[in-house]
Design a protein around this motif. Structure first.
Motif, PDB file in Angstrom:
ATOM      1  N   GLY A  94      47.954 -11.392  -4.055  1.00  0.00           N
ATOM      2  CA  GLY A  94      48.951 -11.403  -5.126  1.00  0.00           C
ATOM      3  C   GLY A  94      48.299 -11.504  -6.496  1.00  0.00           C
ATOM      4  O   GLY A  94      48.724 -10.848  -7.447  1.00  0.00           O
ATOM      5  N   LYS A  95      47.240 -12.323  -6.582  1.00  0.00           N
ATOM      6  CA  LYS A  95      46.535 -12.469  -7.852  1.00  0.00           C
ATOM      7  C   LYS A  95      45.839 -11.159  -8.241  1.00  0.00           C
ATOM      8  O   LYS A  95      45.835 -10.772  -9.410  1.00  0.00           O
ATOM      9  CB  LYS A  95      45.496 -13.593  -7.758  1.00  0.00           C
ATOM     10  N   SER A  96      45.244 -10.480  -7.261  1.00  0.00           N
ATOM     11  CA  SER A  96      44.545  -9.235  -7.586  1.00  0.00           C
ATOM     12  C   SER A  96      45.540  -8.143  -7.980  1.00  0.00           C
ATOM     13  O   SER A  96      45.269  -7.335  -8.880  1.00  0.00           O
ATOM     14  CB  SER A  96      43.674  -8.787  -6.414  1.00  0.00           C
ATOM     15  N   ILE A  97      46.710  -8.101  -7.331  1.00  0.00           N
ATOM     16  CA  ILE A  97      47.742  -7.129  -7.713  1.00  0.00           C
ATOM     17  C   ILE A  97      48.207  -7.400  -9.137  1.00  0.00           C
ATOM     18  O   ILE A  97      48.346  -6.488  -9.957  1.00  0.00           O
ATOM     19  CB  ILE A  97      48.923  -7.177  -6.713  1.00  0.00           C
ATOM     20  N   ARG A  98      48.424  -8.660  -9.440  1.00  0.00           N
ATOM     21  CA  ARG A  98      48.891  -9.045 -10.776  1.00  0.00           C
ATOM     22  C   ARG A  98      47.841  -8.712 -11.837  1.00  0.00           C
ATOM     23  O   ARG A  98      48.157  -8.238 -12.923  1.00  0.00           O
ATOM     24  CB  ARG A  98      49.201 -10.544 -10.780  1.00  0.00           C
ATOM     25  N   SER A  99      46.557  -8.964 -11.530  1.00  0.00           N
ATOM     26  CA  SER A  99      45.507  -8.661 -12.501  1.00  0.00           C
ATOM     27  C   SER A  99      45.383  -7.153 -12.711  1.00  0.00           C
ATOM     28  O   SER A  99      45.094  -6.692 -13.823  1.00  0.00           O
ATOM     29  CB  SER A  99      44.169  -9.244 -12.066  1.00  0.00           C
ATOM     30  N   GLY A 100      45.621  -6.360 -11.638  1.00  0.00           N
ATOM     31  CA  GLY A 100      45.602  -4.903 -11.786  1.00  0.00           C
ATOM     32  C   GLY A 100      46.714  -4.425 -12.707  1.00  0.00           C
ATOM     33  O   GLY A 100      46.506  -3.536 -13.542  1.00  0.00           O
TER      34      GLY A 100
END
Length: 143
Positions: free
Chosen positions: A125-131
């Motif tokens: 979820g964090k990596s999706i949000r950072s993308g």
């Protein structure tokens, strides 16, 4: 004999354990402002009360804070009303609310560790949000 004051289903206090003194109230009062003692100071000897279990006394002592004297007496003041009986009821309600809060036994919290799957979901979820945030930035910064 006066009627007992209920705190919980199994705990009640005797009204003889409560001591009330009446003082002159600062504030509203109209013509009686400097003549009538309408404010109430309620005193309850928590340390020597036979009605309460020791564990509850300790919880109430921490909840009482500055209202607890060094000798273990809770002092509650009520002066929000012009009327002495209303101030008496208000002070008694404050005491009962404090004792009810102290009667509640806090639930023992067992520390648990997050599962591996929940850690992975959080990181995904964090990596999706950072993308998403990276795509919102300037195109020159994306290189």
């Amino acid at each position: 004999m006066a009627e007992l004051i209920p705190i919980t289903r199994s705990i009640s206090i005797d009204p003889s354990e409560i001591e009330e003194t009446f003082v002159r109230s600062a504030g509203r009062g109209g013509q009686n402002v400097n003549k009538v003692s309408s404010a109430v100071q309620l005193r309850f000897d928590l340390k020597n009360s036979p009605s309460l279990p020791e564990a509850m006394k300790r919880r109430v002592a921490t909840l009482a804070g500055k209202r607890l004297t060094k000798s273990g007496v809770i002092v509650i003041s009520a002066n929000s009303h012009r009327d002495q009986p209303m101030n008496r009821a208000d002070a008694l309600d404050k005491l009962v609310a404090l004792l009810v809060a102290g009667a509640h036994v806090p639930k023992f919290r067992v520390a648990t560790r997050p599962t591996l799957a929940s850690k992975r979901r959080r990181l995904e979820g964090k990596s999706i949000r950072s993308g998403i945030k990276r795509l919102r930035s300037n195109p020159a910064d994306n290189q």
